[in-house]
Design a protein around this motif. Structure first.
Motif, PDB file in Angstrom:
ATOM      1  N   ILE A 154      19.596  13.573 -28.245  1.00 37.59           N
ATOM      2  CA  ILE A 154      19.625  14.161 -27.155  1.00 37.59           C
ATOM      3  C   ILE A 154      18.048  12.775 -27.080  1.00 37.59           C
ATOM      4  O   ILE A 154      18.193  12.126 -25.357  1.00 37.59           O
ATOM      5  CB  ILE A 154      17.568  14.974 -27.522  1.00 37.59           C
ATOM      6  N   ALA A 155      17.941  11.555 -27.739  1.00 44.29           N
ATOM      7  CA  ALA A 155      17.647  10.247 -27.587  1.00 44.29           C
ATOM      8  C   ALA A 155      18.717   9.322 -27.059  1.00 44.29           C
ATOM      9  O   ALA A 155      18.637   8.774 -26.175  1.00 44.29           O
ATOM     10  CB  ALA A 155      16.812  10.016 -28.980  1.00 44.29           C
ATOM     11  N   ARG A 156      19.890  10.048 -27.759  1.00 50.99           N
ATOM     12  CA  ARG A 156      20.878   8.751 -27.197  1.00 50.99           C
ATOM     13  C   ARG A 156      21.349   9.285 -26.045  1.00 50.99           C
ATOM     14  O   ARG A 156      21.595   8.887 -24.522  1.00 50.99           O
ATOM     15  CB  ARG A 156      22.071   9.309 -28.188  1.00 50.99           C
ATOM     16  N   ALA A 157      21.205  10.591 -25.135  1.00 56.34           N
ATOM     17  CA  ALA A 157      21.526  11.242 -23.863  1.00 56.34           C
ATOM     18  C   ALA A 157      20.304  10.720 -22.450  1.00 56.34           C
ATOM     19  O   ALA A 157      21.107   9.963 -22.358  1.00 56.34           O
ATOM     20  CB  ALA A 157      20.808  13.081 -23.765  1.00 56.34           C
ATOM     21  N   LEU A 158      19.009  10.259 -23.191  1.00 59.86           N
ATOM     22  CA  LEU A 158      18.039   9.659 -22.916  1.00 59.86           C
ATOM     23  C   LEU A 158      17.937   8.526 -22.251  1.00 59.86           C
ATOM     24  O   LEU A 158      17.683   7.980 -21.292  1.00 59.86           O
ATOM     25  CB  LEU A 158      16.620   9.856 -23.349  1.00 59.86           C
ATOM     26  N   CYS A 159      18.789   7.478 -23.647  1.00 57.62           N
ATOM     27  CA  CYS A 159      19.201   5.678 -23.746  1.00 57.62           C
ATOM     28  C   CYS A 159      20.037   5.780 -22.295  1.00 57.62           C
ATOM     29  O   CYS A 159      20.436   5.432 -21.253  1.00 57.62           O
ATOM     30  CB  CYS A 159      19.522   5.544 -24.613  1.00 57.62           C
ATOM     31  N   ALA A 160      20.805   7.368 -21.829  1.00 61.55           N
ATOM     32  CA  ALA A 160      22.175   6.740 -21.359  1.00 61.55           C
ATOM     33  C   ALA A 160      21.934   7.195 -19.553  1.00 61.55           C
ATOM     34  O   ALA A 160      21.883   6.251 -18.205  1.00 61.55           O
ATOM     35  CB  ALA A 160      23.388   7.876 -21.099  1.00 61.55           C
ATOM     36  N   ALA A 161      20.654   8.245 -19.610  1.00 59.70           N
ATOM     37  CA  ALA A 161      19.537   8.138 -17.920  1.00 59.70           C
ATOM     38  C   ALA A 161      18.874   8.932 -18.044  1.00 59.70           C
ATOM     39  O   ALA A 161      18.501  10.019 -19.210  1.00 59.70           O
ATOM     40  CB  ALA A 161      21.192   9.781 -17.797  1.00 59.70           C
ATOM     41  N   ARG A 162      18.235   8.728 -17.460  1.00 59.00           N
ATOM     42  CA  ARG A 162      16.401   9.088 -17.053  1.00 59.00           C
ATOM     43  C   ARG A 162      15.936  11.068 -16.007  1.00 59.00           C
ATOM     44  O   ARG A 162      14.929  11.730 -16.365  1.00 59.00           O
ATOM     45  CB  ARG A 162      15.636   8.446 -17.048  1.00 59.00           C
ATOM     46  N   LYS A 163      16.724  10.540 -15.753  1.00 56.75           N
ATOM     47  CA  LYS A 163      17.127  11.465 -13.793  1.00 56.75           C
ATOM     48  C   LYS A 163      17.822  12.732 -14.853  1.00 56.75           C
ATOM     49  O   LYS A 163      16.608  13.675 -14.291  1.00 56.75           O
ATOM     50  CB  LYS A 163      17.135  11.346 -13.152  1.00 56.75           C
ATOM     51  N   MET A 164      18.452  13.039 -15.333  1.00 60.07           N
ATOM     52  CA  MET A 164      19.106  14.290 -15.791  1.00 60.07           C
ATOM     53  C   MET A 164      19.363  14.566 -16.929  1.00 60.07           C
ATOM     54  O   MET A 164      20.296  13.475 -17.212  1.00 60.07           O
ATOM     55  CB  MET A 164      20.065  14.576 -14.297  1.00 60.07           C
ATOM     56  N   LEU A 165      19.763  15.768 -17.535  1.00 60.73           N
ATOM     57  CA  LEU A 165      20.312  16.162 -18.635  1.00 60.73           C
ATOM     58  C   LEU A 165      21.146  17.180 -18.720  1.00 60.73           C
ATOM     59  O   LEU A 165      21.161  18.375 -17.870  1.00 60.73           O
ATOM     60  CB  LEU A 165      19.610  15.870 -20.111  1.00 60.73           C
ATOM     61  N   ILE A 166      22.374  16.505 -18.968  1.00 57.23           N
ATOM     62  CA  ILE A 166      23.134  17.862 -19.032  1.00 57.23           C
ATOM     63  C   ILE A 166      23.321  18.597 -20.508  1.00 57.23           C
ATOM     64  O   ILE A 166      23.673  17.252 -21.857  1.00 57.23           O
ATOM     65  CB  ILE A 166      24.826  17.715 -18.175  1.00 57.23           C
TER      66      ILE A 166
ATOM     67  N   THR B 282      33.382  20.521  -2.884  1.00 54.29           N
ATOM     68  CA  THR B 282      33.005  19.286  -2.722  1.00 54.29           C
ATOM     69  C   THR B 282      32.131  19.312  -3.158  1.00 54.29           C
ATOM     70  O   THR B 282      30.978  20.048  -3.199  1.00 54.29           O
ATOM     71  CB  THR B 282      32.539  18.660  -1.396  1.00 54.29           C
ATOM     72  N   ILE B 283      31.751  18.166  -3.837  1.00 53.38           N
ATOM     73  CA  ILE B 283      30.702  17.801  -4.847  1.00 53.38           C
ATOM     74  C   ILE B 283      30.021  16.423  -4.073  1.00 53.38           C
ATOM     75  O   ILE B 283      30.048  15.621  -4.422  1.00 53.38           O
ATOM     76  CB  ILE B 283      30.560  17.574  -6.530  1.00 53.38           C
ATOM     77  N   THR B 284      28.656  16.539  -3.634  1.00 58.07           N
ATOM     78  CA  THR B 284      27.799  15.643  -3.276  1.00 58.07           C
ATOM     79  C   THR B 284      26.458  15.076  -4.451  1.00 58.07           C
ATOM     80  O   THR B 284      26.297  16.263  -4.940  1.00 58.07           O
ATOM     81  CB  THR B 284      27.329  15.550  -2.358  1.00 58.07           C
ATOM     82  N   VAL B 285      27.332  14.469  -5.063  1.00 56.84           N
ATOM     83  CA  VAL B 285      25.309  13.168  -6.323  1.00 56.84           C
ATOM     84  C   VAL B 285      25.300  12.485  -5.135  1.00 56.84           C
ATOM     85  O   VAL B 285      25.794  11.399  -4.859  1.00 56.84           O
ATOM     86  CB  VAL B 285      26.835  12.513  -6.842  1.00 56.84           C
ATOM     87  N   ALA B 286      23.265  12.448  -5.458  1.00 54.82           N
ATOM     88  CA  ALA B 286      22.482  11.457  -4.702  1.00 54.82           C
ATOM     89  C   ALA B 286      22.630   9.822  -5.488  1.00 54.82           C
ATOM     90  O   ALA B 286      23.275   9.603  -6.189  1.00 54.82           O
ATOM     91  CB  ALA B 286      21.894  12.044  -5.509  1.00 54.82           C
ATOM     92  N   GLU B 287      23.127   8.957  -4.277  1.00 54.45           N
ATOM     93  CA  GLU B 287      22.907   7.972  -4.570  1.00 54.45           C
ATOM     94  C   GLU B 287      22.354   7.426  -6.433  1.00 54.45           C
ATOM     95  O   GLU B 287      22.419   6.780  -7.050  1.00 54.45           O
ATOM     96  CB  GLU B 287      22.577   7.627  -3.827  1.00 54.45           C
ATOM     97  N   GLU B 288      20.933   7.589  -5.599  1.00 53.67           N
ATOM     98  CA  GLU B 288      19.912   7.880  -6.824  1.00 53.67           C
ATOM     99  C   GLU B 288      20.958   8.049  -8.319  1.00 53.67           C
ATOM    100  O   GLU B 288      21.003   7.024  -9.640  1.00 53.67           O
ATOM    101  CB  GLU B 288      18.923   8.220  -7.013  1.00 53.67           C
ATOM    102  N   LEU B 289      21.293   9.070  -8.281  1.00 51.59           N
ATOM    103  CA  LEU B 289      21.854   9.850  -9.874  1.00 51.59           C
ATOM    104  C   LEU B 289      22.978   8.738 -10.501  1.00 51.59           C
ATOM    105  O   LEU B 289      23.472   9.065 -11.286  1.00 51.59           O
ATOM    106  CB  LEU B 289      21.902  10.764  -9.555  1.00 51.59           C
ATOM    107  N   LYS B 290      24.009   8.467  -9.431  1.00 50.48           N
ATOM    108  CA  LYS B 290      25.143   7.615  -9.426  1.00 50.48           C
ATOM    109  C   LYS B 290      24.090   6.705  -9.864  1.00 50.48           C
ATOM    110  O   LYS B 290      25.510   6.000 -11.270  1.00 50.48           O
ATOM    111  CB  LYS B 290      25.451   7.082  -7.755  1.00 50.48           C
ATOM    112  N   ARG B 291      23.315   6.266  -9.069  1.00 46.70           N
ATOM    113  CA  ARG B 291      22.645   4.605  -9.824  1.00 46.70           C
ATOM    114  C   ARG B 291      22.691   4.633 -11.887  1.00 46.70           C
ATOM    115  O   ARG B 291      22.577   3.991 -12.204  1.00 46.70           O
ATOM    116  CB  ARG B 291      21.841   3.581  -9.534  1.00 46.70           C
ATOM    117  N   THR B 292      21.908   5.679 -11.769  1.00 43.60           N
ATOM    118  CA  THR B 292      20.960   6.281 -13.151  1.00 43.60           C
ATOM    119  C   THR B 292      21.473   6.557 -13.815  1.00 43.60           C
ATOM    120  O   THR B 292      22.084   6.713 -14.941  1.00 43.60           O
ATOM    121  CB  THR B 292      19.664   6.559 -13.062  1.00 43.60           C
ATOM    122  N   GLY B 293      22.113   7.244 -13.079  1.00 46.60           N
ATOM    123  CA  GLY B 293      23.627   8.744 -14.351  1.00 46.60           C
ATOM    124  C   GLY B 293      23.505   9.812 -15.222  1.00 46.60           C
ATOM    125  O   GLY B 293      22.008   9.845 -14.602  1.00 46.60           O
ATOM    126  N   ILE B 294      24.366  10.164 -15.208  1.00 44.61           N
ATOM    127  CA  ILE B 294      23.631  11.156 -15.758  1.00 44.61           C
ATOM    128  C   ILE B 294      24.293  11.795 -18.114  1.00 44.61           C
ATOM    129  O   ILE B 294      24.722  11.186 -18.445  1.00 44.61           O
ATOM    130  CB  ILE B 294      24.496  12.534 -15.055  1.00 44.61           C
TER     131      ILE B 294
END
Lengths: 279, 238
Positions: free
Chosen positions: B145-157, B60-72
């Protein structure tokens, strides 16, 4: 001016103008996505398949449009699959399919009616080819294409620029790829008899390459491609009437002239920028 | 610290082979997590799995609720056709907001402000009307990277982010990522070949070769047999 009024007094030329402008704009818009994704060969492949399907349909006495449309749409799915999967061999595979489709068409025609002016007009186009029904279909097609580019503009940008990112952002990338390929197929089938199978792919490729010379933004390239395509078509068509040259070839040459003009403009801008930097 | 993503005994596979087997790991808030390994060791598959593009075949992969909301935020490998793409920096960065768009066709002014602030963070605001294809490799990387940050602030892959960058741009890139991690609190999950640089930066290292050969801190990694081999310090003939 007099020439244009004279041309517009012939109903078949009015149809050719209206249908041609609509098809040119569709081809140019779809072309932006295809060219930038390095999928230009798909347009070329589809036009050859379209020729094959049309010749077989005519030889067998079937309705040309309604036979070639589904065949070319299927070919669009197939070519897209090839291009997406095997990046290395896809250009060779498409060239092979193009030649085979062309050969099938020629053999089918020569076995039945013989190589007549019909074949020549499929290959190089005829100004008389636009029927009222074709014009209606072109109008429907352009409504769909314009709607797509207005309402899904941001998704098309994302899919064209970076498929992986778009996929991660939850965009159904395959759906957009298929949609664009299918709309291209329909555009090619509708435009082919006027522009010619050998020349129709230029409508897809030229406007984008021309616009890319001067415009730096995606929005600029999209808008300019549509405008360049329509203007080149009108000039080409008028020249074709005035000098009795084949319509498709005239439009292509005007596109080439536009490309050269934009290219020179690009060089001019670069030189000016360099000069300013030196000062 | 709370976990953003937890994998427990996860398998990923394609039709007839397993790419990743029995992987357990955790990415926490503010982590600097690096995945190393040779080509074909399942790193890209893991990235796809974390982005939700590939379903695990087991575990199983568990994704935190917070991350689900903000996206990666995702930084894919650059493709060849991108390098001469006619688009302005602003257009590219703004396309990061796409995941929040849903089916609404146009960007809102709030999203445009977000794009502006992402560009400010990366110091590329002065380039916003420049053409993407006219930028240097390092600048293009900043735009993505700026584009990725525009998508999400919590986590970058980040998937092999330094490919094709010159040495100067590579150092610049690592400085930037460290800044985002330390000052802005962005969790970083990076797949890379560049073990030598990563060991001095990361909090956690995962050495993947289908299975997790090593999972721990960089200092432990330097002492481990896998780490010594990969870093070139150990005896290759062991």
């Amino acid at each position: 001016m007099g020439v244009i009024m004279e041309m517009l007094s012939y109903p078949f030329l009015v149809r050719a103008f209206v249908g041609g402008i609509l098809i040119s704009i569709c081809a140019a818009l779809l072309g932006v996505s295809l060219v930038l994704k390095r999928y230009s060969m798909i347009g070329d492949g589809l036009s050859h398949v379209s020729f094959g399907a049309l010749s077989v349909a005519v030889a067998a006495g079937w309705a040309p449009l309604f036979v070639s449309m589904p065949v070319v749409v299927l070919a669009a799915f197939f070519l897209l699959r090839i291009t997406e999967n095997g990046k290395v061999k896809s250009d060779a595979a498409i060239a092979m399919i193009s030649a085979s489709a062309l050969a099938t068409g020629i053999v089918a025609t020569s076995l039945t009616t013989g190589m007549t002016t019909d074949v020549s007009s499929y290959m190089f186009g005829s100004i008389l080819a636009m029927s009222p029904r074709d014009v209606k279909l072109s109008a429907m097609l352009s409504a769909v294409v314009l709607g797509l580019f207005v309402f899904c503009y941001n998704k098309i940008f994302a899919v064209t620029f970076d498929e992986s990112f778009a996929r991660a952002a939850g965009v159904n990338v395959s759906f957009y790829n298929i949609l664009i390929a299918v709309l291209t197929a329909v555009t090619i089938v509708l435009g082919m008899r006027m522009m010619g199978a050998m020349l129709i792919s230029s409508l897809i490729i030229f406007p984008t390459l021309t616009s890319m010379r001067v415009f730096k933004s995606f929005r600029g390239v999209v808008l300019s491609s549509g405008i360049v395509a329509a203007v080149c078509f009108c000039i080409g068509m008028t020249a074709s009437y005035r000098f009795s040259t084949p319509a498709g070839a005239s439009v292509v040459l005007v596109n080439l002239a536009a490309f050269s003009g934009f290219w020179a403009a690009e060089k001019g801008i670069q030189r000016k920028n360099k000069g300013e930097r030196r000062l | 610290m709370s976990a953003l993503i937890t994998c427990s005994h996860v398998d990923f596979g394609y039709e007839n082979h397993d790419a990743v087997v029995d992987l357990s790991m955790e990415v926490e808030e503010g982590d600097y997590f690096c995945v190393v390994g040779v080509n074909g060791s399942g790193k890209s598959t893991l990235v796809k799995g974390l982005l939700g593009l590939l379903k695990p075949t087991a575990g199983t992969i568990t994704v935190a609720e917070e991350l689900k909301r903000t996206g990666i935020g995702y930084l894919p490998q650059q493709t060849r056709s991108q390098r001469d793409f006619p688009a302005t920096v602003c257009e590219v960065v703004l396309s990061g907001a796409l995941s929040r768009r849903g089916s609404r066709p146009f960007y809102s002014s709030a999203e445009k402000r977000m794009a502006t602030s992402a560009m400010e963070k990366l110091g590329i605001q002065s380039l916003q009307n420049h053409c993407y294809r006219e930028l240097s490799g390092g600048q293009q990387q900043r735009v993505l990277i700026a584009r990725a940050l525009c998508a999400a602030r919590k986590m970058l892959i980040l998937d092999e982010p330094i490919t094709g960058l010159d040495p100067w741009a590579i150092q610049d890139f690592y400085g930037l990522i460290r800044h985002l991690n330390r000052e802005e609190g962005v969790a970083i999950f990076m797949v890379t070949h560049d073990v030598a640089n990563v060991v001095s930066q990361a909090d956690k290292i995962l050495h993947l070769q289908q299975k997790a050969l090593f999972y721990g801190t960089p200092s432990e990694y330097e002492k481990s047999p896998q780490g010594r081999k990969f870093l070139g310090g150990g005896d290759l003939w062991e």
